[in-house]
Motif scaffolding. Structure first.
Motif, PDB file in Angstrom:
ATOM      1  N   SER A 181       0.827  -1.207   0.000  1.00  0.00           N
ATOM      2  CA  SER A 181       0.000   0.000   0.000  1.00  0.00           C
ATOM      3  C   SER A 181       0.861   1.257   0.000  1.00  0.00           C
ATOM      4  CB  SER A 181      -0.928  -0.004   1.219  1.00  0.00           C
ATOM      5  OG  SER A 181      -1.697   1.177   1.261  1.00  0.00           O
ATOM      6  N   ASP A 182       1.881   1.270   0.856  1.00  0.00           N
ATOM      7  CA  ASP A 182       2.776   2.423   0.921  1.00  0.00           C
ATOM      8  C   ASP A 182       3.561   2.593  -0.376  1.00  0.00           C
ATOM      9  OD1 ASP A 182       4.178   4.470   2.848  1.00  0.00           O
ATOM     10  OD2 ASP A 182       5.817   3.381   1.885  1.00  0.00           O
ATOM     11  N   LEU A 183       4.072   1.484  -0.904  1.00  0.00           N
ATOM     12  CA  LEU A 183       4.824   1.536  -2.159  1.00  0.00           C
ATOM     13  C   LEU A 183       3.936   2.007  -3.304  1.00  0.00           C
ATOM     14  CD1 LEU A 183       7.314   0.945  -3.904  1.00  0.00           C
ATOM     15  CD2 LEU A 183       6.541  -1.436  -4.035  1.00  0.00           C
ATOM     16  N   SER A 232      -7.430   2.297  -2.342  1.00  0.00           N
ATOM     17  CA  SER A 232      -7.189   3.708  -2.653  1.00  0.00           C
ATOM     18  C   SER A 232      -5.907   3.937  -3.444  1.00  0.00           C
ATOM     19  CB  SER A 232      -7.140   4.541  -1.362  1.00  0.00           C
ATOM     20  OG  SER A 232      -6.034   4.153  -0.559  1.00  0.00           O
ATOM     21  N   THR A 233      -5.089   2.886  -3.615  1.00  0.00           N
ATOM     22  CA  THR A 233      -3.814   3.053  -4.332  1.00  0.00           C
ATOM     23  C   THR A 233      -3.668   2.119  -5.530  1.00  0.00           C
ATOM     24  OG1 THR A 233      -2.715   1.487  -2.826  1.00  0.00           O
ATOM     25  CG2 THR A 233      -2.589   3.841  -2.263  1.00  0.00           C
ATOM     26  N   LEU A 286     -16.110  -5.281  -2.216  1.00  0.00           N
ATOM     27  CA  LEU A 286     -15.430  -3.997  -2.063  1.00  0.00           C
ATOM     28  C   LEU A 286     -15.485  -3.150  -3.329  1.00  0.00           C
ATOM     29  CD1 LEU A 286     -12.270  -5.272  -0.158  1.00  0.00           C
ATOM     30  CD2 LEU A 286     -14.040  -3.776   0.796  1.00  0.00           C
ATOM     31  N   LYS A 287     -16.052  -3.705  -4.397  1.00  0.00           N
ATOM     32  CA  LYS A 287     -16.141  -3.023  -5.697  1.00  0.00           C
ATOM     33  C   LYS A 287     -14.751  -2.632  -6.218  1.00  0.00           C
ATOM     34  CE  LYS A 287     -20.884  -1.422  -5.052  1.00  0.00           C
ATOM     35  NZ  LYS A 287     -21.391  -2.588  -5.810  1.00  0.00           N
ATOM     36  N   ASP A 345      -9.508   8.902  -4.815  1.00  0.00           N
ATOM     37  CA  ASP A 345      -8.094   9.279  -4.808  1.00  0.00           C
ATOM     38  C   ASP A 345      -7.392   8.921  -6.116  1.00  0.00           C
ATOM     39  OD1 ASP A 345      -8.530  10.122  -2.243  1.00  0.00           O
ATOM     40  OD2 ASP A 345      -7.392   8.509  -1.279  1.00  0.00           O
ATOM     41  N   LEU A 346      -8.002   8.039  -6.923  1.00  0.00           N
ATOM     42  CA  LEU A 346      -7.357   7.572  -8.149  1.00  0.00           C
ATOM     43  C   LEU A 346      -7.863   8.272  -9.407  1.00  0.00           C
ATOM     44  CD1 LEU A 346      -7.376   3.748  -7.333  1.00  0.00           C
ATOM     45  CD2 LEU A 346      -5.386   5.253  -7.346  1.00  0.00           C
ATOM     46  N   LYS A 347      -8.981   8.950  -9.311  1.00  0.00           N
ATOM     47  CA  LYS A 347      -9.605   9.526 -10.499  1.00  0.00           C
ATOM     48  C   LYS A 347      -8.687  10.513 -11.220  1.00  0.00           C
ATOM     49  CE  LYS A 347     -14.335   9.004  -8.777  1.00  0.00           C
ATOM     50  NZ  LYS A 347     -14.846   8.034  -9.749  1.00  0.00           N
ATOM     51  N   GLY A 348      -7.999  11.348 -10.467  1.00  0.00           N
ATOM     52  CA  GLY A 348      -7.125  12.340 -11.084  1.00  0.00           C
ATOM     53  C   GLY A 348      -5.951  11.730 -11.824  1.00  0.00           C
TER      54      GLY A 348
END
Length: 409
Positions: free
Chosen positions: A151-153, A182-183, A226-227, A385-388
């Motif tokens: 996740s952090d990476l 979110s990543t 979780l979609k 958070d990923l849309k941009g």
């Protein structure tokens, strides 16, 4: 999947030999499973291929896609011992890998310079549960779990390079998947086959507890809840029966009908590898593989179907006539670490082969276009958070803008 009239007529014209599954195929609702299996097993292969190609053409037109990626081999220690695998390494073995985050980011940065849009992060199955070396590596980096590290990476790769992470770390539980949502624009995990029989002594998954179908299916279901868009797949030629292939495909179809999250199914041909227990096993015959592949299109309908071109270097063009619409992830700079003996064709070669067979090659992201351009799917399946990171890369079709391609074709 609604069939157009001309395709319905083609189905009605097929020689079913008393096996009445026409309506099941037309509706995409497979209630007569035994009859479907009989039909798919006995119908002339040329008729099956023709039907699968027609279904693909109706849904996808003449576009064939691929994802331009870098392959980040984060850690190749693994708690399992599959009888066909050379990816797994022991801690002190030549080729063992436990990357530092700075090394992984450097690979992603090289990918950005080469016009890549995907960062494929691959690990062995829960190596920290078996190897103290893997646990120490992870803890020394400041993480309590491998998922925390990924996740952090992934966040660092997003911020520093703009490449979109797609993680394949085996069977993850729902909490772990939630940490990655979110990543990572999508996740990947091969089902391989849904048959419990392949866990029996002497079978391919006898020493691979994570390959228990119920465990794998639970991960796929969790991604649906979780979609999170997910890629899964079948490995053909590992001792399964054709009927087990069909059962697995119907199961995948049913899960996607419920959750709408299975963006892609890989139909992968087994290749024997030197030094493994299955070194002297045979690859699936071309006719058997083609029958499995065509059956996949007929059952899966509008779910994307991929065959890796590097595993069939001399004949991969023939799969275009059997209903595939995608070549998978192709890297201009990193090898296929799972199949290092099988280098990818160049993107230029794939583009030329695709064109010669009547299709146009287009780059996609590791999240499929429908989740980008369909407002309802985008709202449900793409984390805010990923849309941009996604929007500036794609055109109105949800495919990668042509200016990102680095002149291979």
């Amino acid at each position: 999947m609604a069939m157009p009239d001309d395709l319905e007529n083609q189905i009605l014209d097929l020689p079913f030999k008393g096996v009445n599954v026409r309506q099941d195929i037309i509706s995409g609702q497979f209630v007569n499973k035994d009859k479907l299996k009989e039909f798919l097993r006995t119908v002339q292969l040329c008729d099956l291929v023709k039907l699968s190609k027609s279904i693909r053409d109706q849904i996808y037109g003449n576009h064939i896609t691929y994802s331009r990626k870098v392959f980040i081999n984060l850690v190749n220690l693994c708690k399992d011992s599959c009888s066909y695998c050379t990816y797994k390494k022991e801690p002190n073995e030549f080729g063992a890998v436990m990357l530092r985050p700075s090394q992984a980011i450097a690979i992603a940065e090289a990918g950005k310079r080469a016009g890549c849009t995907e960062a494929l992060i691959v690990t062995g199955e829960r190596p920290e549960t078996k190897y103290i070396e893997a646990k120490k590596w992870m803890n020394d980096l400041g993480f309590a779990s491998l998922t925390e590290l990924i996740s952090d990476l992934s966040e660092k790769i997003l911020v520093k390079t703009g490449l979109l992470p797609h993680t394949n770390a085996g069977s993850l539980v729902k909490k772990e998947m939630s940490m990655l949502k979110s990543t990572n624009v999508s996740l990947g995990m091969m089902l391989e086959n849904a048959s419990e029989r392949l866990l029996e002594r002497g079978q391919v998954h006898a020493n691979a507890s994570s390959k228990i179908p119920k465990v794998r299916l639970k991960s796929i279901i969790s991604a649906g809840e979780l979609k999170i868009p997910i890629t899964t797949g079948l490995l053909i030629g590992i001792g399964e029966t054709f009927e087990e292939v069909i059962d697995s495909l119907i199961l995948i179809k049913d899960l996607n009908t419920k959750y709408g999250h299975i963006q892609e199914v890989i139909i992968q041909n087994f290749l024997p590898k030197m030094g493994t227990q299955m070194e002297y096993s045979r690859s699936p015959s071309f006719s058997y593989f083609l029958r499995c592949l065509s059956s996949a299109r007929i059952i899966l309908g509008d779910i994307s179907i991929q065959v890796p071109p590097n595993l069939s270097p001399r004949i991969y063009s023939k799969y275009l006539h059997a209903g595939i619409n995608d070549w998978g992830g192709i890297s201009p700079i990193t090898p296929d670490f799972v199949n290092p003996e099988c280098p990818w064709p160049t993107i230029t070669e794939i583009a030329n082969t695709t064109y010669k067979n009547g299709h146009i090659l287009r780059a996609r992201l590791p999240i499929y276009p429908k989740y980008i351009i369909d407002q309802n799917l985008n709202r449900n399946f793409v984390h805010p958070d990923l849309k941009g990171y996604i929007e500036h890369l794609v055109d109105n079709y949800g495919l990668v803008k042509e200016e990102h391609i680095k002149h291979e074709y």
